[in-house]
Design a protein around this motif. Structure first.
Motif, short mmCIF file in Angstrom:
data_model
loop_
_atom_site.label_atom_id
_atom_site.label_comp_id
_atom_site.label_asym_id
_atom_site.label_seq_id
_atom_site.Cartn_x
_atom_site.Cartn_y
_atom_site.Cartn_z
N ALA A 52 53.96 83.09 34.09
CA ALA A 52 54.29 83.74 33.14
C ALA A 52 53.92 82.66 31.68
N LYS A 53 53.89 83.90 30.62
CA LYS A 53 52.96 83.65 29.08
C LYS A 53 54.51 83.51 28.32
N ASN A 54 54.30 83.07 27.60
CA ASN A 54 55.50 82.28 25.69
C ASN A 54 56.27 81.55 27.01
N VAL A 55 56.15 80.60 27.64
CA VAL A 55 57.05 80.08 28.02
C VAL A 55 57.72 79.03 26.99
N GLU A 56 56.75 78.64 26.41
CA GLU A 56 57.30 77.16 25.63
C GLU A 56 58.29 77.89 24.88
N VAL A 57 58.81 79.63 24.76
CA VAL A 57 58.88 79.97 23.19
C VAL A 57 61.26 79.72 24.33
N LEU A 58 60.79 79.62 25.36
CA LEU A 58 61.81 79.90 26.34
C LEU A 58 62.53 78.68 26.30
N ALA A 59 62.04 77.89 26.48
CA ALA A 59 62.32 76.41 26.66
C ALA A 59 62.74 75.86 25.56
N GLU A 60 62.40 75.97 23.97
CA GLU A 60 62.81 75.85 22.67
C GLU A 60 64.42 76.38 23.45
N LEU A 61 64.13 78.08 23.26
CA LEU A 61 65.72 78.13 23.00
C LEU A 61 66.61 77.71 23.91
N TYR A 62 66.25 77.25 24.97
CA TYR A 62 67.04 76.40 25.99
C TYR A 62 67.24 75.01 25.16
N GLN A 63 66.62 74.13 24.37
CA GLN A 63 67.04 72.93 23.50
C GLN A 63 67.06 73.28 22.33
N GLN A 64 67.81 74.14 21.95
CA GLN A 64 68.58 74.58 20.76
C GLN A 64 69.47 75.35 21.29
N PHE A 65 69.89 75.95 22.35
CA PHE A 65 71.33 76.40 22.96
C PHE A 65 71.85 75.23 23.92
N GLN A 66 71.54 74.51 24.24
CA GLN A 66 71.73 72.71 25.12
C GLN A 66 72.49 71.96 24.07
N ALA A 67 71.48 71.95 21.85
CA ALA A 67 71.69 71.09 20.84
C ALA A 67 72.95 72.13 20.27
N GLY A 68 73.30 73.09 20.25
CA GLY A 68 73.97 73.62 20.26
C GLY A 68 74.05 74.37 19.08
N LYS A 69 72.96 74.73 19.01
CA LYS A 69 72.61 75.56 17.74
C LYS A 69 71.98 76.91 17.71
N ILE A 70 72.06 77.63 19.00
CA ILE A 70 72.02 78.90 19.17
C ILE A 70 72.78 79.32 20.38
N ARG A 71 73.42 80.96 19.96
CA ARG A 71 73.87 81.18 21.49
C ARG A 71 72.92 82.48 22.48
N PHE A 72 71.80 82.83 23.60
CA PHE A 72 71.30 83.66 23.37
C PHE A 72 71.48 84.46 24.55
N LEU A 73 71.14 85.90 24.67
CA LEU A 73 71.02 86.86 25.97
C LEU A 73 69.59 86.45 26.77
N LEU A 74 69.38 86.02 27.92
CA LEU A 74 67.57 87.35 28.76
C LEU A 74 67.50 88.58 28.67
N ALA A 75 66.88 89.53 28.04
CA ALA A 75 67.47 90.89 28.64
C ALA A 75 66.30 91.13 29.03
N PHE A 76 65.73 91.18 30.18
CA PHE A 76 64.48 91.40 31.31
C PHE A 76 65.00 92.64 31.24
N ARG A 77 63.22 92.80 31.95
CA ARG A 77 62.95 94.35 32.56
C ARG A 77 63.20 94.04 34.76
#
Length: 468
Positions: A52-77
């Motif tokens: 996998a590439k650019n996984v740190e982007v997803l890891a940071e998003l999970y961190q922000q999600f767990q901190a209550g800062k964002i909501r996100f949706l994974l749109a996968f092929r």
């Protein structure tokens, strides 16, 4: 589920989401087995490596999600049936590992709820519905114009659940790692709905959609297995089997594939011409500069159109939109004939009325087979193999032909042959902020509709760039 439906069925009930962390943990322990070995006829798997590439982007998003800062949706092929397994591997193993390496602290479970086609439990079995429910799955009746219960459940999870949600915006597999099918607007619409739901609750989280690309390749190019598969397809079609000198290179495989395709298209044209009274001229009008390949694809698209017309005429459905749109409407029409919501208790019917209902269901199932064959070829183009004559692209095309022949031979669950061990490449794309886009269309219905269209287009472009 039987190969052919011979009787009417009760309505398909909504399967409530009942996420169970223990079931998830057991599934994650078994995941390497499911990836490596063939656990079901329709799941060839054989995936021994996932990168996998650019996984740190997803890891940071999970961190922000767990901190209550964002909501996100994974749109996968969604090119293959193995995609959910690869997504599970990404979330359960790769993301936590990268988070540890980068010093990104994740407080809780890295997982997601997800949408899946309600029809999967029809052909795979009720056990799949039970499992998906415990893993956080929400079934959507794909053929319906608006599955209110599924949409409302997904909308609630997106805005309020303790985990993000994952959706395949293509709506179904197309069998091509290198081609993204036209995206359905549902993912973009869910993003704007989430923004609205948060605003109504006076919440400030940013809503994000994360494009994720998945591509497959073989660990070793399976040329000998591909030779075997082409020989089988030639024999099953009634063509003479061609011997290959493996020193001839890719061109001989290409010639065999084209000859096979031309033969099958010619046979299917005559089939629809003779038995379904379709007006299919023996020649086709194309540009004078069109290559033989382009002429063949033009004939294929004409044939797909006629196959859908046969089914549309039976169900009284108008043929509007692209092939995928037409297939979705036909799926809805067919299910309405088979899974009878207008008959609350089919067992209470008189033998006469039950016989008529069974007759209708059986014929509807047979008519839908035309649509199922079309589904396999919606992404086929004239240049896909020529652009990159790799073993992967040869195999993808040959396997689509295998699916078609299997369906015609009365196999609704074709057990695809495994041509070799495979590897998956997952790429996490740049997050797309839905919140920023929503600021320009508040209170304007036309602008809101245009924003959904624009976001869908941008998501399509993002996925296409990641697989080039």
């Amino acid at each position: 589920m039987p190969k052919t439906i011979h009787s009417t069925q009760p309505p398909l009930k909504f399967i409530p989401q009942q996420f169970n962390p223990l079931i998830l943990q057991i599934f994650r322990w078994l995941l390497p087995i499911a990836l490596r070995f063939r656990t079901r006829p329709w799941l060839p798997a054989g995936i021994v490596r996932i990168e996998a590439k650019n996984v740190e982007v997803l890891a940071e998003l999970y961190q922000q999600f767990q901190a209550g800062k964002i909501r996100f949706l994974l749109a996968f092929r969604h090119p293959e049936v193995e995609d959910p397994l690869c997504m599970q591997y990404l979330l359960s193993r790769i993301v936590p590992e990268v988070a540890r390496q980068k010093g990104i602290r994740l407080q809780s479970l890295v997982h997601s709820y997800f949408l899946y086609d309600r029809g999967m439990t029809v052909w795979a079995g009720d056990w799949l519905g039970w499992l998906f429910s415990r893993l956080g799955g929400v079934p959507v009746h794909r053929g319906r114009r608006l599955d209110r219960q599924a949409i409302q459940t997904a909308r609630e999870l997106f805005a309020n659940a303790k985990l993000p949600i994952a959706v395949a915006p293509e709506g179904g597999t197309n069998g091509h790692s290198g081609i993204v099918s036209p995206l359905e607007p549902g993912v973009a619409q869910m993003g704007f709905w989430c923004v609205q739901d948060l605003q109504k609750a006076n919440r400030t989280e940013t809503v994000i959609i994360v494009p994720i690309a998945i591509q497959y390749g073989y660990v070793e190019p399976p040329w000998s297995k591909l030779d075997w598969l082409l020989s089988k397809l030639e024999a099953d079609s009634g063509l003479p089997v061609k011997e290959i000198d493996h020193g001839d290179g890719e061109e001989i495989y290409y010639q065999r594939l084209c000859k096979l395709a031309e033969y099958l298209i010619t046979e299917m044209e005559e089939f629809y011409r003779r038995f379904y009274h379709q007006d299919i001229p023996k020649t086709i009008s194309t540009d004078e500069s069109a290559s033989p390949n382009q002429v063949l694809i033009a004939r294929l698209h004409r044939l797909l159109d006629k196959a859908l017309e046969v089914t549309e005429q039976y169900f009284g459905v108008q043929g509007q939109g692209n092939f995928i749109d037409r297939c979705r409407r036909l799926e809805e029409a067919g299910w309405n004939y088979i899974y009878r919501e207008d008959l609350p208790d089919i067992n209470a019917l008189s033998p006469f009325k039950r016989g008529l209902a069974d007759w209708i269901a059986e014929e509807a199932d047979l008519r839908m087979r035309h649509m199922r064959i079309v589904e396999s070829f919606v992404a086929v183009t004239a240049t896909y193999i020529q652009e990159q004559p790799t073993a992967e692209r040869f195999a993808e095309t040959a396997l689509l032909i295998f699916d078609m022949l299997s369906r015609i031979q009365d196999t609704t669950l074709p057990g695809r042959p495994r041509l070799g061990l495979r590897q998956a490449q997952i790429t996490v794309g740049e997050p797309i902020s839905v919140t920023e886009r929503s600021r320009n269309c508040q209170g304007d219905r036309y602008a809101a509709k245009q924003a959904v269209s624009d976001l869908t287009k941008d998501l399509q472009i993002a996925l296409e760039k990641m697989i080039r």
